[in-house]
Design a protein around this motif. Structure first.
Motif: not given
Length: 188
Positions: A30, A34-37, A161, A183-185, A187
Motif C-alpha cells: 500500500h 489507510p485514512c480510516q479503519q 478501500g 481499511n479506507l484509502y 476518504c
C-alpha cells in the motif's frame, strides 16, 4: 564507446531497481496508510422454513435440484441469497446494531465453498451516517478474504478501500458471523 558504457550502466541500475522493488507474494504494498479503519460484525441468520421470526436472509434463487429452505448440494452451488442483517461493534448478536448490511451473495463454486458478494452497510446512528458499498469474491475456506470497498455516501462519501472478512462463528447452514475489518484509502 563511453556513451554505450553509460547506457549499459543506466540499464543495469534500472534493472536492479525494478527487481528489488517488485512486490513479494503477489501483493502490491500500500503506497500510504489507510485514512480510516473500522471493524464491524455482520450477523446472518438464513431462513430454513422454521425460523421466520429470527431470519435475516433467505434463498431467493436456487438450482433446479435445490429448494428455497435448504442450501443446495454440493457446496451450496447455485443458491442466491438476499439479506438484511444487523451490524454490531462486537461479536454479540444481541448487541445494539449500529447499522444494517443489505445485499446478496451467490454461491458460485462447484468444487469448494465460495461466494460472490454485493452489499451495502447502511448507517444511521450517532457515530456514522451514510453507506459503504462492497463487492467481490469470497473464497469461504480461506481464513481471511479481501473484497473491495467501491464507494459510499454520507460520512463515507466516495470512499474506496479494502474490507478483510473472516468467519468469526457459524452454526451449520443457518447462522454465521463475519468480522469485517475495513481499511479506507480514499476518504473525502
Amino acid at each position: 564507446m563511453a556513451t554505450t558504457s553509460k547506457l549499459m550502466a543506466i540499464f543495469f541500475c534500472l534493472l536492479i531497481t525494478a527487481a528489488t522493488s517488485a512486490p513479494r507474494g503477489g501483493r502490491k504494498p500500500h503506497p500510504r496508510p489507510p485514512c480510516q479503519q473500522l471493524v464491524f460484525y455482520f450477523h446472518d441468520i438464513l431462513y430454513n422454513g422454521h425460523n421466520y421470526e429470527n431470519a435475516t436472509s433467505a434463498i431467493i434463487g436456487s438450482p433446479q435440484w435445490g429448494n428455497k429452505t435448504t442450501v443446495a448440494t454440493p457446496y451450496n452451488f447455485g443458491d442466491l441469497v438476499a439479506f438484511d442483517n444487523h451490524i454490531t461493534l462486537d461479536n454479540n448478536l444481541h448487541s445494539p446494531p449500529v447499522g444494517r448490511a443489505q445485499g446478496m451473495y451467490l454461491y458460485d463454486q462447484k468444487s469448494t465453498y465460495g461466494a460472490w458478494l454485493s452489499f451495502s452497510f447502511l448507517f444511521n446512528s450517532t457515530d456514522y451516517v451514510g453507506t459503504l458499498n462492497f463487492v467481490g469474491a469470497d473464497p469461504l475456506m480461506n481464513k481471511t478474504r479481501d473484497i473491495s470497498v467501491v464507494g459510499g455516501t454520507g460520512d463515507f462519501f466516495m470512499a474506496r478501500g479494502v474490507a478483510t472478512l473472516s468467519t468469526d462463528s457459524f452454526e451449520g447452514d443457518v447462522y454465521f458471523r463475519l468480522r469485517v475489518e475495513i481499511n479506507l484509502y480514499e476518504c473525502w
